[in-house]
Motif scaffolding. Sequence first.
Motif, PDB file in Angstrom:
ATOM      1  N   ARG A 108     -12.955  -0.246  -0.787  1.00  0.00           N
ATOM      2  CA  ARG A 108     -11.973   0.492  -0.002  1.00  0.00           C
ATOM      3  C   ARG A 108     -10.573   0.283  -0.558  1.00  0.00           C
ATOM      4  N   VAL A 109      -9.783   1.345  -0.515  1.00  0.00           N
ATOM      5  CA  VAL A 109      -8.392   1.294  -0.942  1.00  0.00           C
ATOM      6  C   VAL A 109      -7.540   1.922   0.161  1.00  0.00           C
ATOM      7  N   VAL A 110      -6.569   1.177   0.654  1.00  0.00           N
ATOM      8  CA  VAL A 110      -5.667   1.657   1.703  1.00  0.00           C
ATOM      9  C   VAL A 110      -4.358   2.091   1.048  1.00  0.00           C
ATOM     10  N   LEU A 111      -3.868   3.282   1.417  1.00  0.00           N
ATOM     11  CA  LEU A 111      -2.633   3.806   0.856  1.00  0.00           C
ATOM     12  C   LEU A 111      -1.641   4.121   1.972  1.00  0.00           C
ATOM     13  N   GLY A 112      -0.482   3.488   1.916  1.00  0.00           N
ATOM     14  CA  GLY A 112       0.556   3.740   2.908  1.00  0.00           C
ATOM     15  C   GLY A 112       0.714   2.587   3.877  1.00  0.00           C
ATOM     16  N   SER A 113       1.975   2.258   4.181  1.00  0.00           N
ATOM     17  CA  SER A 113       2.228   1.156   5.109  1.00  0.00           C
ATOM     18  C   SER A 113       1.723   1.482   6.500  1.00  0.00           C
TER      19      SER A 113
END
Length: 283
Positions: A244-249
């Motif tokens: 998994r890759v999370v993008l954005g604060s």
Amino acid sequence: MTVPTRTWLVTGSSAGLGRALVTELLARGETVAATARDPQALSDLRPAVSGTLWTARLDVTDPERIRRVVGEAVHALGRIDVVLSNAGYALVGAAEEASPDQIERQLRTNLTGPILLARAVLPYLRAQGHGRIVQISSMAGQRGSAGTAVYCASKWGVEGFFESLAAEVKTFGIGVTIVEPGTVHTGFFGRGKELTAALPAYADTPAAILRRRAEDGRLPCRGDLAKMARAVVDVALRPTAPLRVVLGSDAYGSIRRGLTARLADLEAQREVAFSTDLTDGSA
């Protein structure tokens, strides 16, 4: 030393993150099979000097068309190294307001389509002994929110399927990565959204508040589209990429709060969970 190019298949390439991904890949001189429901929307895209652009019409709700386009892309370009499965849209409104047709169309596009695409490319990836499927999910795939219940259902389904798929295909040298972006100015809540028919009973509820913000374009967006596209491509190029890759604060904060709350609920139920096991010696 010359870095070898890869061949990428991108769905939903006409706008938003899909278009940003294609633009980033072409700027790097990569070979791209860009697909969209209307290929004319891709006519202004131009590859870099060393790159290649191949386009095709693809509606991910059409299983036969998915199989045909994947086969044609492999035939035309020789192989597919990375699949960027991005096509999707948001159904905005309370769950009770959604029509059966809206529910079916949302799930067919956001969930069934990616599943069928993955199934179509897997024989080619297995035969070549390598490849990566990058599925664009959302922070909504980890935490539900009022006003997007059906959309969240599609993304939670995506998360479960592709996490399971990752375990199934690892032995073939195939990687799977799920990308969870936060809000970004992509037109997602513009022309890319669909609204349910409003019910008066929900007029003052959180679902209606989200609807009004989506209608008026007042949803705050923190993500930079170009930066997100670069991050996705960079991750896909890693020899070993995370699941998994999370993008954005905002995505990081929302997912962290959701997981923390779920873990707290789980720990609070430990005694009850263990109490329902078979007693010792009775198995």
